[in-house]
Motif scaffolding. Structure first.
Motif, short mmCIF file in Angstrom:
data_model
loop_
_atom_site.label_atom_id
_atom_site.label_comp_id
_atom_site.label_asym_id
_atom_site.label_seq_id
_atom_site.Cartn_x
_atom_site.Cartn_y
_atom_site.Cartn_z
N PRO A 134 0.82 -1.22 0.00
CA PRO A 134 0.00 0.00 0.00
C PRO A 134 0.85 1.27 0.00
N HIS A 135 2.13 1.14 0.31
CA HIS A 135 3.05 2.28 0.32
C HIS A 135 3.78 2.45 -1.02
N SER A 136 3.52 1.57 -1.95
CA SER A 136 4.20 1.62 -3.24
C SER A 136 3.73 2.82 -4.05
N LYS A 137 4.64 3.36 -4.85
CA LYS A 137 4.28 4.43 -5.76
C LYS A 137 3.59 3.86 -7.01
N LEU A 138 3.72 2.55 -7.18
CA LEU A 138 3.12 1.86 -8.32
C LEU A 138 1.68 1.48 -7.99
N THR A 139 0.76 1.86 -8.85
CA THR A 139 -0.64 1.49 -8.62
C THR A 139 -0.93 0.13 -9.25
N LYS A 140 -2.02 -0.48 -8.82
CA LYS A 140 -2.43 -1.76 -9.40
C LYS A 140 -2.67 -1.61 -10.90
N LYS A 141 -3.27 -0.51 -11.30
CA LYS A 141 -3.55 -0.27 -12.72
C LYS A 141 -2.24 -0.19 -13.51
N GLU A 142 -1.24 0.50 -12.98
CA GLU A 142 0.06 0.60 -13.65
C GLU A 142 0.73 -0.77 -13.74
N PHE A 143 0.65 -1.52 -12.64
CA PHE A 143 1.25 -2.86 -12.63
C PHE A 143 0.56 -3.76 -13.65
N ASP A 144 -0.77 -3.78 -13.64
CA ASP A 144 -1.52 -4.60 -14.60
C ASP A 144 -1.17 -4.21 -16.03
N GLY A 145 -1.00 -2.90 -16.27
CA GLY A 145 -0.64 -2.43 -17.61
C GLY A 145 0.74 -2.92 -18.02
N ALA A 146 1.69 -2.89 -17.08
CA ALA A 146 3.04 -3.36 -17.38
C ALA A 146 3.04 -4.86 -17.68
N VAL A 147 2.28 -5.62 -16.92
CA VAL A 147 2.18 -7.06 -17.15
C VAL A 147 1.56 -7.32 -18.52
N GLN A 148 0.49 -6.61 -18.83
CA GLN A 148 -0.16 -6.79 -20.12
C GLN A 148 0.78 -6.44 -21.27
N LYS A 149 1.54 -5.36 -21.12
CA LYS A 149 2.51 -4.96 -22.15
C LYS A 149 3.57 -6.04 -22.34
N LEU A 150 4.03 -6.61 -21.23
CA LEU A 150 5.03 -7.68 -21.29
C LEU A 150 4.46 -8.90 -22.00
#
Length: 107
Positions: free
Chosen positions: A71-87
């Motif tokens: 919860p302290h991460s600067k990375l949001t779930k949406k950003e993470f999901d987007g990075a995974v999808q891009k990969l």
């Protein structure tokens, strides 16, 4: 399971197989632990293809994987999901798995 009675099953060291444990306990199946998993065998097979002649794959159960973001991460779930999808869409994972002869399916 009767046709497998007494068969040696290669398993991962310290891993619990809930569906198979009763058969290991009553000695219907013989458990042989190895300190590795399927990915290692796929890589090893690339230099030792004869290993496949003495081994049969048996899929008992697949398990989904997940990760958590602090919860302290600067990375949001949406950003993470987007990075995974891009990969995934870049096919870089498939190329990496192919390079090492790994039979991993990217969903």
């Amino acid at each position: 399971m009767d046709e497998l009675k007494g068969v040696v099953i290669g398993t991962s060291l310290d891993y619990t197989y809930p569906n198979l444990n009763p058969y290991f306990q009553d000695k219907s199946l013989v458990r042989e632990d190895a300190p590795t998993d399927e990915v290692f065998f796929d890589y090893f097979k690339s230099n030792h293809p004869e290993i496949e002649e003495k081994r049969q794959r048996l899929l008992v159960q697949e398990y989904p994987i997940a990760c958590a973001i602090s919860p302290h991460s600067k990375l949001t779930k949406k950003e993470f999901d987007g990075a995974v999808q891009k990969l995934k869409t870049s096919k870089k994972l498939e190329a990496l798995f192919k390079k090492y002869n790994l039979s991993v399916q990217v969903l």
